[in-house]
Design an enzyme around this catalytic site. Structure first.
Site, PDB file in Angstrom:
ATOM      1  N   VAL A   8       0.885  -0.815  -0.100  1.00 35.78           N
ATOM      2  CA  VAL A   8       0.008   0.449   0.417  1.00 35.78           C
ATOM      3  C   VAL A   8       0.656   1.207  -0.190  1.00 35.78           C
ATOM      4  O   VAL A   8       2.294   0.732   0.905  1.00 35.78           O
ATOM      5  CB  VAL A   8      -1.044  -0.051   0.938  1.00 35.78           C
ATOM      6  CG1 VAL A   8      -1.899  -0.618   1.260  1.00 35.78           C
ATOM      7  CG2 VAL A   8      -0.067   0.327   2.867  1.00 35.78           C
ATOM      8  N   SER A   9       0.339   2.214  -1.199  1.00 38.30           N
ATOM      9  CA  SER A   9       1.445   3.034  -1.041  1.00 38.30           C
ATOM     10  C   SER A   9       0.726   4.122   0.215  1.00 38.30           C
ATOM     11  O   SER A   9       0.597   3.921   1.849  1.00 38.30           O
ATOM     12  CB  SER A   9       0.544   4.291  -1.698  1.00 38.30           C
ATOM     13  OG  SER A   9      -0.776   4.841  -1.624  1.00 38.30           O
ATOM     14  N   THR A  10       1.889   4.768   0.783  1.00 37.72           N
ATOM     15  CA  THR A  10       1.082   5.949   2.048  1.00 37.72           C
ATOM     16  C   THR A  10       0.081   6.456   1.936  1.00 37.72           C
ATOM     17  O   THR A  10      -0.893   6.798   2.869  1.00 37.72           O
ATOM     18  CB  THR A  10       2.320   7.433   1.982  1.00 37.72           C
ATOM     19  OG1 THR A  10       3.395   7.619   2.159  1.00 37.72           O
ATOM     20  CG2 THR A  10       2.388   8.058   3.675  1.00 37.72           C
TER      21      THR A  10
END
Length: 234
Positions: A19-21
């Site tokens: 997952v990205s930030t």
């Protein structure tokens, strides 16, 4: 000693989750849901599985520590397949993904995606993977183009785009001085506008709220140690 593929009774899949930030902030359960889906798929296929995670990383390229280690293990023959829920969990770059397919083919490991049902051991799976990667990159390029067009339009309208500007000390002192001399907020705003002095956000027109904001944010600060203090604080 490293176990090779031919010494394992069951294939080993490295289940990759990412997952990205931004996604961490909006989709807190994303990693858990990815893990659960991949473990279930590995069990259905009769594979052993290990989870490999990259938390807070974008999928724009392959430069991620978890993925790098997983690919190295696959290349060394320590695992048989890279398993992910979707293509964009691995990469959004068609060039990177094409290179990944060539790498898998050369090192004899497979890539399996759950959505859509895709296995690069199959010819149809390889074709579909290329199409998906191209579509993902095209969508990202469209978003980038729309963002640039929007910024250009805002600039054309005289709105500052980008990092907020700051006012020079001379402008702040002018505002403080005019207020100390009894000028109203509206009169100060009009004089700044007439003189062509931009606001902190780059606008050509001053509002009374902007003047009030300057006065409020600088009240009691080091500004009062400037020459304005000698003139108006005695």
């Amino acid at each position: 000693m490293t176990r090779r593929r031919d010494t394992r009774s069951e294939p080993l899949a490295l289940a990759y989750v990412r997952v990205s930030t931004d996604e961490q902030a909006t989709e807190g359960a994303s990693l858990d849901s990815q893990r659960a889906a991949l473990v279930d798929e590995a069990a259905r296929r009769g594979w052993n599985v290990e989870i490999v995670a990259d938390e807070g990383f974008s999928g724009k390229d392959l430069r991620r520590p978890g993925l790098a280690e997983a690919l190295a293990r696959l290349d060394r023959g320590e695992a048989d397949a890279l398993l992910a829920v979707r293509l964009d969990r691995i990469s959004r770059s068609v060039a990177d993904f094409a290179g990944l397919l060539a790498r898998a083919r050369s090192k004899k490991w497979r890539l399996v995606l759950l959505s859509p049902n895709l296995d690069t051991e199959e010819a149809a799976g390889k074709f579909t993977a290329h199409v998906l990667a191209a579509a993902a990159e095209y969508e990202r390029d469209l978003v980038s183009a729309r963002t640039k067009e929007g910024m250009a339009q805002r600039r054309a309208e005289g709105v500052h785009v980008g990092r907020p500007r700051t006012l020079s000390l001379a402008v702040v002192e002018r505002i403080v001085r005019q207020r100390a001399e009894g000028a109203t907020l509206r009169a100060i705003a009009e004089s700044l506008t007439d003189d062509g002095i931009p606001t902190a956000r780059g606008s050509n027109r001053w509002a009374t709220s902007a003047v009030q904001g300057v006065l409020a944010s600088h009240s009691g600060r080091s500004l009062w140690q400037s020459p304005v203090e000698a003139m108006y604080k005695k």
